[in-house]
Design a protein around this motif. Structure first.
Motif, PDB file in Angstrom:
ATOM      1  N   ASP A 182       0.821  -1.212   0.000  1.00 23.85           N
ATOM      2  CA  ASP A 182       0.000   0.000   0.000  1.00 23.85           C
ATOM      3  C   ASP A 182       0.854   1.261   0.000  1.00 23.85           C
ATOM      4  OD1 ASP A 182      -2.488   1.426   0.160  1.00 23.85           O
ATOM      5  OD2 ASP A 182      -2.047   1.825   2.267  1.00 23.85           O
ATOM      6  N   ASN A 183       0.462   2.209  -0.853  1.00 20.90           N
ATOM      7  CA  ASN A 183       1.096   3.525  -0.926  1.00 20.90           C
ATOM      8  C   ASN A 183       2.583   3.430  -1.269  1.00 20.90           C
ATOM      9  OD1 ASN A 183       0.803   6.385  -0.783  1.00 20.90           O
ATOM     10  ND2 ASN A 183       1.887   6.372   1.158  1.00 20.90           N
ATOM     11  N   VAL A 184       2.877   2.790  -2.376  1.00 17.45           N
ATOM     12  CA  VAL A 184       4.263   2.644  -2.834  1.00 17.45           C
ATOM     13  C   VAL A 184       4.774   3.994  -3.328  1.00 17.45           C
ATOM     14  CG1 VAL A 184       5.766   1.501  -4.498  1.00 17.45           C
ATOM     15  CG2 VAL A 184       3.835   0.250  -3.478  1.00 17.45           C
ATOM     16  N   GLU A 185       5.855   4.454  -2.728  1.00 24.47           N
ATOM     17  CA  GLU A 185       6.445   5.728  -3.135  1.00 24.47           C
ATOM     18  C   GLU A 185       7.393   5.573  -4.316  1.00 24.47           C
ATOM     19  OE1 GLU A 185       5.955   8.871  -2.246  1.00 24.47           O
ATOM     20  OE2 GLU A 185       4.286   8.261  -0.987  1.00 24.47           O
ATOM     21  N   ASP A 186       8.070   4.425  -4.390  1.00 27.07           N
ATOM     22  CA  ASP A 186       9.005   4.174  -5.482  1.00 27.07           C
ATOM     23  C   ASP A 186       8.785   2.751  -5.980  1.00 27.07           C
ATOM     24  OD1 ASP A 186      11.076   3.767  -7.228  1.00 27.07           O
ATOM     25  OD2 ASP A 186      12.655   4.473  -5.878  1.00 27.07           O
ATOM     26  N   PRO A 187       8.253   2.584  -7.203  1.00 30.68           N
ATOM     27  CA  PRO A 187       7.992   1.229  -7.695  1.00 30.68           C
ATOM     28  C   PRO A 187       9.217   0.311  -7.643  1.00 30.68           C
ATOM     29  CG  PRO A 187       6.941   2.845  -9.127  1.00 30.68           C
ATOM     30  CD  PRO A 187       7.781   3.628  -8.151  1.00 30.68           C
ATOM     31  N   ALA A 188      10.423   0.881  -7.754  1.00 32.35           N
ATOM     32  CA  ALA A 188      11.630   0.055  -7.740  1.00 32.35           C
ATOM     33  C   ALA A 188      11.807  -0.672  -6.411  1.00 32.35           C
ATOM     34  CB  ALA A 188      12.857   0.914  -8.027  1.00 32.35           C
ATOM     35  N   HIS A 189      11.186  -0.160  -5.328  1.00 32.28           N
ATOM     36  CA  HIS A 189      11.313  -0.824  -4.037  1.00 32.28           C
ATOM     37  C   HIS A 189      10.680  -2.217  -4.050  1.00 32.28           C
ATOM     38  CE1 HIS A 189      11.677   3.314  -1.846  1.00 32.28           C
ATOM     39  NE2 HIS A 189      12.792   2.939  -2.434  1.00 32.28           N
ATOM     40  N   LEU A 190       9.789  -2.468  -5.011  1.00 31.21           N
ATOM     41  CA  LEU A 190       9.123  -3.774  -5.069  1.00 31.21           C
ATOM     42  C   LEU A 190       9.914  -4.793  -5.883  1.00 31.21           C
ATOM     43  CD1 LEU A 190       5.355  -2.860  -5.583  1.00 31.21           C
ATOM     44  CD2 LEU A 190       6.708  -2.936  -3.487  1.00 31.21           C
ATOM     45  N   ARG A 191      10.879  -4.341  -6.648  1.00 28.47           N
ATOM     46  CA  ARG A 191      11.566  -5.250  -7.578  1.00 28.47           C
ATOM     47  C   ARG A 191      12.153  -6.482  -6.882  1.00 28.47           C
ATOM     48  NH1 ARG A 191      13.242  -4.344 -12.740  1.00 28.47           N
ATOM     49  NH2 ARG A 191      12.995  -2.098 -12.576  1.00 28.47           N
ATOM     50  N   PRO A 192      12.845  -6.347  -5.725  1.00 30.72           N
ATOM     51  CA  PRO A 192      13.411  -7.554  -5.108  1.00 30.72           C
ATOM     52  C   PRO A 192      12.347  -8.569  -4.706  1.00 30.72           C
ATOM     53  CG  PRO A 192      14.377  -5.567  -4.162  1.00 30.72           C
ATOM     54  CD  PRO A 192      13.205  -5.130  -4.986  1.00 30.72           C
ATOM     55  N   TYR A 193      11.163  -8.105  -4.342  1.00 29.78           N
ATOM     56  CA  TYR A 193      10.128  -9.019  -3.864  1.00 29.78           C
ATOM     57  C   TYR A 193       9.394  -9.678  -5.026  1.00 29.78           C
ATOM     58  CZ  TYR A 193      11.365  -6.327   0.187  1.00 29.78           C
ATOM     59  OH  TYR A 193      12.099  -5.710   1.172  1.00 29.78           O
ATOM     60  N   LEU A 194       9.050  -8.901  -6.054  1.00 30.62           N
ATOM     61  CA  LEU A 194       8.370  -9.481  -7.201  1.00 30.62           C
ATOM     62  C   LEU A 194       9.277 -10.465  -7.925  1.00 30.62           C
ATOM     63  CD1 LEU A 194       6.387  -7.178  -6.532  1.00 30.62           C
ATOM     64  CD2 LEU A 194       6.084  -6.847  -8.964  1.00 30.62           C
ATOM     65  N   GLY A 195      10.591 -10.221  -7.869  1.00 26.30           N
ATOM     66  CA  GLY A 195      11.519 -11.140  -8.519  1.00 26.30           C
ATOM     67  C   GLY A 195      11.756 -12.407  -7.722  1.00 26.30           C
ATOM     68  N   THR A 196      11.668 -12.309  -6.394  1.00 22.75           N
ATOM     69  CA  THR A 196      11.988 -13.441  -5.529  1.00 22.75           C
ATOM     70  C   THR A 196      10.763 -14.270  -5.182  1.00 22.75           C
ATOM     71  OG1 THR A 196      13.833 -12.195  -4.577  1.00 22.75           O
ATOM     72  CG2 THR A 196      13.049 -14.069  -3.322  1.00 22.75           C
ATOM     73  N   LEU A 197       9.600 -13.630  -5.078  1.00 17.38           N
ATOM     74  CA  LEU A 197       8.382 -14.301  -4.640  1.00 17.38           C
ATOM     75  C   LEU A 197       7.467 -14.507  -5.839  1.00 17.38           C
ATOM     76  CD1 LEU A 197       7.797 -12.222  -1.390  1.00 17.38           C
ATOM     77  CD2 LEU A 197       8.923 -14.442  -1.621  1.00 17.38           C
ATOM     78  N   ASP A 198       7.288 -15.749  -6.243  1.00 14.52           N
ATOM     79  CA  ASP A 198       6.549 -16.008  -7.472  1.00 14.52           C
ATOM     80  C   ASP A 198       5.449 -17.048  -7.288  1.00 14.52           C
ATOM     81  OD1 ASP A 198       8.049 -18.273  -7.161  1.00 14.52           O
ATOM     82  OD2 ASP A 198       9.363 -17.906  -8.867  1.00 14.52           O
ATOM     83  N   GLY A 199       4.973 -17.257  -6.069  1.00 14.75           N
ATOM     84  CA  GLY A 199       3.958 -18.270  -5.857  1.00 14.75           C
ATOM     85  C   GLY A 199       2.584 -17.711  -5.540  1.00 14.75           C
ATOM     86  N   GLY A 200       2.409 -16.397  -5.636  1.00 14.00           N
ATOM     87  CA  GLY A 200       1.131 -15.796  -5.287  1.00 14.00           C
ATOM     88  C   GLY A 200       0.889 -14.527  -6.065  1.00 14.00           C
ATOM     89  N   HIS A 201       0.083 -13.641  -5.507  1.00 16.01           N
ATOM     90  CA  HIS A 201      -0.296 -12.388  -6.166  1.00 16.01           C
ATOM     91  C   HIS A 201       0.266 -11.195  -5.404  1.00 16.01           C
ATOM     92  CE1 HIS A 201      -4.099 -14.428  -8.033  1.00 16.01           C
ATOM     93  NE2 HIS A 201      -2.975 -14.846  -8.567  1.00 16.01           N
ATOM     94  N   HIS A 202       0.696 -10.194  -6.156  1.00 17.77           N
ATOM     95  CA  HIS A 202       1.152  -8.915  -5.606  1.00 17.77           C
ATOM     96  C   HIS A 202       0.194  -7.823  -6.093  1.00 17.77           C
ATOM     97  CE1 HIS A 202       5.204 -10.608  -4.677  1.00 17.77           C
ATOM     98  NE2 HIS A 202       4.996 -11.298  -5.784  1.00 17.77           N
ATOM     99  N   LEU A 203      -0.326  -7.040  -5.180  1.00 15.84           N
ATOM    100  CA  LEU A 203      -1.188  -5.911  -5.534  1.00 15.84           C
ATOM    101  C   LEU A 203      -0.622  -4.664  -4.870  1.00 15.84           C
ATOM    102  CD1 LEU A 203      -3.763  -4.643  -6.708  1.00 15.84           C
ATOM    103  CD2 LEU A 203      -4.993  -5.446  -4.682  1.00 15.84           C
ATOM    104  N   ALA A 204      -0.385  -3.617  -5.663  1.00 12.64           N
ATOM    105  CA  ALA A 204       0.213  -2.393  -5.137  1.00 12.64           C
ATOM    106  C   ALA A 204      -0.726  -1.217  -5.354  1.00 12.64           C
ATOM    107  CB  ALA A 204       1.548  -2.116  -5.824  1.00 12.64           C
ATOM    108  N   THR A 205      -0.708  -0.262  -4.414  1.00  8.25           N
ATOM    109  CA  THR A 205      -1.374   1.022  -4.611  1.00  8.25           C
ATOM    110  C   THR A 205      -0.326   2.117  -4.548  1.00  8.25           C
ATOM    111  OG1 THR A 205      -1.822   1.615  -2.291  1.00  8.25           O
ATOM    112  CG2 THR A 205      -3.355   0.075  -3.357  1.00  8.25           C
ATOM    113  N   SER A 206      -0.517   3.154  -5.340  1.00  9.09           N
ATOM    114  CA  SER A 206       0.481   4.217  -5.388  1.00  9.09           C
ATOM    115  C   SER A 206      -0.109   5.479  -5.987  1.00  9.09           C
ATOM    116  CB  SER A 206       1.687   3.786  -6.240  1.00  9.09           C
ATOM    117  OG  SER A 206       2.648   4.814  -6.331  1.00  9.09           O
TER     118      SER A 206
END
Length: 824
Positions: A182-206
């Motif tokens: 929730d409330n992502v200030e910099d989309p790049a902050h999610l890159r390590p998690y989206l790249g490492t975690l691939d067994g579910g869903h990621h939903l972001a708000t920004s």
């Protein structure tokens, strides 16, 4: 409790040799990849075997309130997250991770939409978890809470990093979860998690509309349609009632004048219901009808227009409520504990009444247990910006002093070695301390109490190994320290020094160098050339020059600092050993092995004498000496030293410790260089297996080790195993690091060379061409890697031409191998 006073000394951090950290193995748990954690085997076992209870999870507030419209958006989200839209597939052969981002202006309902999506489809997920994503630090803290929920006994015994690492390991081992960032200030902050975690869903708000193209497809969320906005306003203003056509028409007019902004509609409806005011009367009282030049799409202006009426009504009912609201404007928006606010109220009953009044007017929301409070970010923005202090710098903005007091009184007592770290309390506190630092208005009076608060939080982050996350706190503390104590006070020098190290850890070498240069100059002037703090500062400045590739300035500074440290502190002082190690590493990097090796040898001898053969620092220094021997071509001394160091590291630190894995990787590289692939390949294979087990297939360190294993297979002539590894590595590197990252270019070149060796020039040449173009753009025409790739492309083209004419041509060479750097 009392904060550190302005005259009390603060510690200068003398970090010297890092634990070979750039190549260490562990779980990346922060947006800047600053921390690496190795979990004990039992904890990893629990992560694989613990099951989440049915419908387990965490959402920040109840979803029982009014929710109108957004059906199309909810449907689109579901389709995208289940793979029916353009969500990216990370690993087709494994459970697929889908990522989606919602962006829009403040108050438009992004978080509410995500909250209701989570509630509607909760039964489809094994775990649903809400993550405050304003910063890498807040993401780490939110992930750590997963461990507290699923493995509470172990979670109580470890710090935030270990709990976040366990959570990532659990998410890797279990599919069908939903993470809401929730409330992502910099989309790049999610890159390590989206790249490492691939067994579910990621939903972001920004609120950010850009920067998502390489992260996740985005849904731009606009204002409510007029009909839905009218329905929402009526549902709040007339709950459980049958309203007339005239009332609905009045609601439509007010909704249009409020720009159909959901937050404004909610607060206007709550005011009308609470006070019994007719909607047309309320609309006219706001003056919206008369202001023909208004910009109804400006959310801050829209919210500000309804506030005078609302705050006047609240003040008449309970003045304490307004004080609490102004106080909460300066804290983090989510999960403000009631306990923080208790000192501002005469008793718990008065606190409950005041918070209840704010809740009735939709100014705040309660957590499910009603022990925490949330305030909409737009509400905070309006409160902060409507109370400027520039006109009188000696006056605090409303609520600011109370917010500082609330946080200060919640701080834990100074750390005592006999007491455990109060991790749970710090997890609650840190978002609010950071919010205070980042929201400081111009003209706020400097305060020794504020400096003490920031420094105590900085010290905690340093102890937790998250120095890079302390930058906002260090910046605020430095500003106040300079204002209160002056540029050259010893506390100012200390805060500036530690802030520089935080910038360096975050990768901002330019800012780090500027701060360190200023500090060293002032330290020499105030403390003298040979003061221990001056020597520490010079060593850090030289290390930062070296990290920036400026050996011309690093080496002379290391030499002078080393000479003064020997003279002032002695040959065997720990600081002298660190500086000597760093000088030797700089010589090695400059290609001057004749001066590097004797320094490394002396450092190892002194380290064995002072610390013993199996001390971690001794093991680091032996590894560095062996690396220098190997670079000098002296494998006869490098290999036995690495073998002994691996054995000691396994015995002292364990088989899967980051340093053990790095030294073992270096031993495998030495075997490979000696032509002993029979011993090199099993070591490389073991290291890859450990990397994949600890943090997954796509972590940067796994990619490095997989590249080295593929290269060994290629050298052994086993292209059938080399090429698939190279291909997987390139795909993962492009996904995690991007198409133009230097390591991606190295891996693309190596894959192309394997294709070439296999005779597949149709795939090799286009790959070389793309790598050359990117390398010229990123590294420059004369960079060694660019020259190597360009030479390989020319060779491949010659080979293709020779094939056409029935002759032969030479093969390609790989770019510089990806080996771990020496300790710094």
């Amino acid at each position: 409790m009392s904060a550190r006073g302005p005259g009390e000394p603060m510690g200068v951090r003398a970090s010297g040799e890092r634990s070979i950290g750039a190549e260490s193995i562990g779980v990346a748990i922060s947006g800047d990849n600053a921390r690496v954690v190795v979990l004990p085997a039992q904890a990893v076992h629990w992560a694989h075997t613990v099951r989440a209870p049915a419908k387990a999870g965490f959402l920040p507030e109840s979803v029982s309130g009014v929710f109108v419209g957004r059906e199309r958006e909810l449907t689109e989200l579901r389709e995208m997250l289940t793979g029916q839209g353009s969500a990216a597939v990370v690993q087709p052969q494994q459970p697929v991770s889908r990522a989606r981002a919602i962006h829009g202006l403040g108050g438009v309902g992004k978080s509410t939409l995500a909250l209701h999506y989570a509630d509607r489809y909760r039964g489809e997920y094994g775990l649903v978890w809400w993550i405050a994503a304003e910063s890498p630090e807040s993401i780490v803290t939110s992930l750590a809470a997963i461990t507290t929920r699923l493995c509470p006994q172990w979670a109580q015994t470890v710090g935030t990093d270990e709990r976040a690492a366990w959570a990532i390991t659990w998410l890797q081992a279990h599919p069908d979860w939903l993470l809401i960032f929730d409330n992502v200030e910099d989309p790049a902050h999610l890159r390590p998690y989206l790249g490492t975690l691939d067994g579910g869903h990621h939903l972001a708000t920004s609120r950010k509309a850009t920067g998502w193209h390489a992260i996740a497809p985005a849904i731009p969320l606009g204002l409510l349609p007029t009909g839905e906005a009218t329905d929402l306003l009526c549902a709040i203003a007339f709950p459980g009632q049958t309203f007339t056509g005239a009332q609905r028409e009045a609601a439509r007019r007010l909704a249009e004048d409020l720009g159909c902004l959901p937050l404004a509609l909610e607060q206007a409806g709550a005011y009308a219901y609470r006070t019994g005011t007719d909607l047309d009367t309320y609309r006219h009282s706001l003056g919206l009808v008369l202001d023909e030049d208004r910009d109804v799409n400006d959310p801050e202006r829209t919210i500000a227009r309804i506030w005078d009426q609302t705050l006047t009504a609240i003040t008449a009912r309970d003045p304490l409520a307004v004080t609490l609201l102004h106080t909460m404007a300066w804290l983090a928006p989510d999960d403000i504990p009631r306990a923080f606010l208790a000192p501002l109220a005469p008793d718990s009953l008065a606190l409950g009444n005041a918070l209840g009044e704010l809740h009735a007017y939709n100014m705040i929301a309660f957590t499910d247990d009603r022990q925490g409070v949330s305030v909409h970010r737009l509400v905070q923005t309006v409160l902060r910006t409507r109370t400027p202090t520039e006109s009188d710098p000696d006056i605090y903005a409303p609520g600011r002093a109370e917010a500082e007091q609330a946080v200060r009184e919640a701080l834990p007592t100074p750390l005592n070695d006999s007491l455990p770290e109060p991790v749970a309390l710090w997890n609650q506190l840190l978002p609010h301390v950071l919010a205070l630092a980042e929201s400081t208005p111009p003209g706020t009076p400097a305060s020794a109490d504020s400096i003490g608060t920031y420094y105590q939080a900085i010290d905690y982050l340093y102890r937790q190994g998250r120095n890079a996350h302390a930058i906002p706190l260090g910046t605020a503390a430095l500003t106040q320290c300079e204002q209160l104590l002056g540029d050259t006070h010893h506390n100012t020098l200390t805060i500036r020094h530690n802030l520089a190290l935080a910038h360096r850890e975050a990768g901002d070498l330019g800012r780090a160098i500027t701060l360190l240069e200023a500090n060293v100059a002032q330290s020499e002037q105030i403390l003298g050339n040979t003061h221990p703090n001056t020597l520490i500062g010079r060593n850090q400045l030289a290390s930062t020059y070296r990290e920036a590739g400026d050996l011309g300035r690093a080496i002379p500074l290391f030499e002078a600092t080393f000479a003064q440290s020997e003279q002032t502190l002695s040959n065997t002082h720990p600081n002298t050993l660190t500086i000597r190690n760093n000088l030797a590493s700089a010589y090695q990097e400059a290609g001057d092995l004749g001066r590097a090796i004797p320094l490394f040898e002396a450092t190892v001898a002194h380290s064995e004498q002072i610390h013993g053969n199996t001390h971690p620092n001794t093991l680091i220094r032996r590894n560095n000496l062996a690396s220098a021997y190997q670079e000098a071509g002296d494998l006869g001394r490098a290999i036995p030293l690495l073998e002994a160091t691996v054995a000691h590291s396994e015995q002292t630190l364990g088989n899967t410790h980051p340093n053990t894995l790095t030294i073992r990787n270096n031993l495998a590289s030495a075997y490979q260089e000696a032509g002993d692939l029979g011993r090199a390949i099993p070591l490389f294979e073991a290291n890859v297996a450990h990397s994949e087990q600890i943090h997954g297939n796509t972590h940067p360190n796994t990619l490095i080790r997989r590249n080295n294993l593929a290269s060994a297979y290629q050298e052994a002539g086993d292209l059938g195993r080399a090429i698939p590894l190279f291909e997987a590595n390139v795909a993962h590197s492009e996904q995690i690091l991007g198409n133009t990252h230097p390591n991606t270019l190295i891996r693309r070149n190596n894959l192309a060379s394997a294709y070439q060796e296999a005779g597949d020039l149709g795939r090799a040449i286009p790959l070389f061409e793309a790598a050359v173009a990117h390398s010229e753009q990123i590294l420059g025409n004369t960079h060694p890697n660019t020259l190597t790739i360009r030479n390989n492309l020319a060779t491949a083209r010659q080979q293709a031409e020779a094939v056409q004419h029935g002759s032969t041509a030479t093969s390609a060479t790989k770019t510089a191998p990806q080996k771990p750097p020496t300790a710094d």
